[in-house]
Enzyme design. Structure first.
Site, PDB file in Angstrom:
ATOM      1  N   ASN A 136     -13.007  17.213 -97.399  1.00  0.00           N
ATOM      2  CA  ASN A 136     -11.743  16.852 -96.767  1.00  0.00           C
ATOM      3  C   ASN A 136     -11.530  17.828 -95.617  1.00  0.00           C
ATOM      4  O   ASN A 136     -11.235  19.006 -95.835  1.00  0.00           O
ATOM      5  CB  ASN A 136     -10.585  16.929 -97.762  1.00  0.00           C
ATOM      6  CG  ASN A 136      -9.253  16.561 -97.133  1.00  0.00           C
ATOM      7  OD1 ASN A 136      -8.979  16.873 -95.977  1.00  0.00           O
ATOM      8  ND2 ASN A 136      -8.392  15.913 -97.911  1.00  0.00           N
ATOM      9  N   GLU A 152      -9.680  12.489 -94.744  1.00  0.00           N
ATOM     10  CA  GLU A 152      -8.564  12.938 -93.911  1.00  0.00           C
ATOM     11  C   GLU A 152      -9.039  13.271 -92.493  1.00  0.00           C
ATOM     12  O   GLU A 152      -8.720  14.325 -91.938  1.00  0.00           O
ATOM     13  CB  GLU A 152      -7.843  14.132 -94.549  1.00  0.00           C
ATOM     14  CG  GLU A 152      -6.349  14.068 -94.353  1.00  0.00           C
ATOM     15  CD  GLU A 152      -5.559  15.133 -95.096  1.00  0.00           C
ATOM     16  OE1 GLU A 152      -4.372  15.263 -94.767  1.00  0.00           O
ATOM     17  OE2 GLU A 152      -6.109  15.828 -95.983  1.00  0.00           O
ATOM     18  N   ASP A 206     -11.748  13.538-102.180  1.00  0.00           N
ATOM     19  CA  ASP A 206     -10.524  14.236-102.560  1.00  0.00           C
ATOM     20  C   ASP A 206      -9.746  13.318-103.494  1.00  0.00           C
ATOM     21  O   ASP A 206      -9.099  12.373-103.046  1.00  0.00           O
ATOM     22  CB  ASP A 206      -9.720  14.570-101.301  1.00  0.00           C
ATOM     23  CG  ASP A 206      -8.387  15.237-101.610  1.00  0.00           C
ATOM     24  OD1 ASP A 206      -8.088  15.463-102.806  1.00  0.00           O
ATOM     25  OD2 ASP A 206      -7.633  15.525-100.658  1.00  0.00           O
ATOM     26  N   ASN A 212      -7.236  14.271-105.402  1.00  0.00           N
ATOM     27  CA  ASN A 212      -5.854  14.722-105.601  1.00  0.00           C
ATOM     28  C   ASN A 212      -5.468  14.696-107.079  1.00  0.00           C
ATOM     29  O   ASN A 212      -4.355  14.314-107.453  1.00  0.00           O
ATOM     30  CB  ASN A 212      -4.887  13.875-104.765  1.00  0.00           C
ATOM     31  CG  ASN A 212      -4.669  14.451-103.376  1.00  0.00           C
ATOM     32  OD1 ASN A 212      -4.454  15.647-103.223  1.00  0.00           O
ATOM     33  ND2 ASN A 212      -4.742  13.601-102.362  1.00  0.00           N
ATOM     34  N   ASP A 216     -11.403  18.164-105.584  1.00  0.00           N
ATOM     35  CA  ASP A 216     -12.459  17.413-104.909  1.00  0.00           C
ATOM     36  C   ASP A 216     -13.610  17.238-105.897  1.00  0.00           C
ATOM     37  O   ASP A 216     -14.212  18.212-106.340  1.00  0.00           O
ATOM     38  CB  ASP A 216     -12.919  18.164-103.666  1.00  0.00           C
ATOM     39  CG  ASP A 216     -11.769  18.402-102.690  1.00  0.00           C
ATOM     40  OD1 ASP A 216     -11.534  17.536-101.840  1.00  0.00           O
ATOM     41  OD2 ASP A 216     -11.088  19.447-102.826  1.00  0.00           O
ATOM     42  N   ASP A 241      -7.957  23.224 -95.525  1.00  0.00           N
ATOM     43  CA  ASP A 241      -7.486  23.799 -96.785  1.00  0.00           C
ATOM     44  C   ASP A 241      -8.395  23.411 -97.948  1.00  0.00           C
ATOM     45  O   ASP A 241      -8.233  23.913 -99.060  1.00  0.00           O
ATOM     46  CB  ASP A 241      -6.023  23.427 -97.071  1.00  0.00           C
ATOM     47  CG  ASP A 241      -5.688  21.987 -96.727  1.00  0.00           C
ATOM     48  OD1 ASP A 241      -6.612  21.201 -96.438  1.00  0.00           O
ATOM     49  OD2 ASP A 241      -4.487  21.642 -96.738  1.00  0.00           O
ATOM     50  N   HIS A 242      -9.361  22.518 -97.690  1.00  0.00           N
ATOM     51  CA  HIS A 242     -10.394  22.159 -98.668  1.00  0.00           C
ATOM     52  C   HIS A 242     -11.727  22.779 -98.247  1.00  0.00           C
ATOM     53  O   HIS A 242     -11.900  23.154 -97.082  1.00  0.00           O
ATOM     54  CB  HIS A 242     -10.586  20.647 -98.738  1.00  0.00           C
ATOM     55  CG  HIS A 242      -9.416  19.878 -99.230  1.00  0.00           C
ATOM     56  ND1 HIS A 242      -9.383  19.280-100.470  1.00  0.00           N
ATOM     57  CD2 HIS A 242      -8.217  19.590 -98.647  1.00  0.00           C
ATOM     58  CE1 HIS A 242      -8.232  18.644-100.624  1.00  0.00           C
ATOM     59  NE2 HIS A 242      -7.505  18.822 -99.535  1.00  0.00           N
TER      60      HIS A 242
END
Length: 259
Positions: free
Chosen positions: A7, A34, A149, A151, A220, A249-250
């Site tokens: 991501n 993303e 991802d 989530n 992930d 941030d991933h």
């Protein structure tokens, strides 16, 4: 064969960092989430010059998934089946033509916050559709994986501070139950098959010094059908990528398959 999921939180902001990681890690296939770009705005040449074929399912400013592949692909499809009215770009799949055919699915599962509410309802509805697609993959004779991802924080050990996620859509019992139902179809969590230890994360928030304090979560995932899991050689999280300048941030998660 090395397949990674990442991501990137915006292709334009992360294009050079992504290129550096591709040069270093040399995945045969990278499933991106993303990307936050329409198809026409995706910087294809940046990756084609590295030998990748590029396939995108874009959306302006939000979501967006892509496949970068050094191997030939067939039957590229976009959009998770089950709801023709769903305009969010969260799913892409294709068949990899290698020594043995392999079906790959890249996904960006809805966040679902705030919960309860319409966004959480959409998350659970999307996961029902994902369950149905996962059933089809299990029943197929072709090895397959679903990576991206999710989530979803599957277990308390997948969060440094699970107590702060209690009321979050990523950790609510309904979310985790929906994830477990998919895994229970016969999927293998590739990373946990190789490393059952706690303290392994793929996401650190930009806020509150989360990275410096290693206050992360593992959201992930790469889920593999039994015939795909039989090929598993290794699975790792490239944690060091979070130390790059202007990082996502991933961080990437990758599998190596004997295929």
């Amino acid at each position: 064969m090395k397949i990674a999921t990442f991501n990137i939180n915006g292709i334009k902001a992360r294009i050079h960092a992504l290129g550096d990681w591709l040069d270093e890690a040399q995945p045969d296939i990278a499933l991106l989430q993303e990307v936050k770009s329409v198809n026409e705005g995706f910087p294809r040449e940046h990756f084609e010059n590295r030998g990748y074929n590029v396939y995108t399912h874009g959306q302006k400013s939000f979501n967006g998934v892509a496949i970068l592949s050094k191997l030939p692909l067939e039957n590229v499809q976009i959009g998770l089946p089950g709801d023709d009215s769903d305009e969010q770009a969260r799913w892409i799949e294709a068949t990899v033509i290698g020594r043995q055919a392999l079906h790959i699915c890249g996904l960006y599962l809805p966040n679902g916050n705030p919960a309860p509410g319409p966004k959480y309802d959409y998350k659970l509805s999307w996961m029902k559709r994902l369950y149905n697609r996962a059933q089809d993959l299990i029943q197929s004779e072709m090895p397959a994986l679903m990576a991206g991802d999710y989530n979803i924080i599957p277990q308390p050990e997948d969060a440094a501070t699970p107590q702060i996620w209690t009321d979050d859509a990523l950790f609510l019992p309904q979310s985790r139950d929906a994830f477990r139902r998919i895994v229970a179809l016969g999927f293998t969590d590739a990373f946990r098959a190789r490393d059952p230890s706690p303290g392994q994360y793929s996401f650190w928030d930009y806020q509150g010094g989360a990275w410096n304090r290693n206050n992360g979560i593992r959201i992930d995932h790469i889920l593999m059908t039994p015939s795909c899991a039989d090929m598993l050689v290794d699975c790792q999280i490239d944690k060091h990528v979070r130390d790059q300048e202007k990082p996502s941030d991933h961080v990437p998660v990758w599998v190596k398959l004997d295929n």
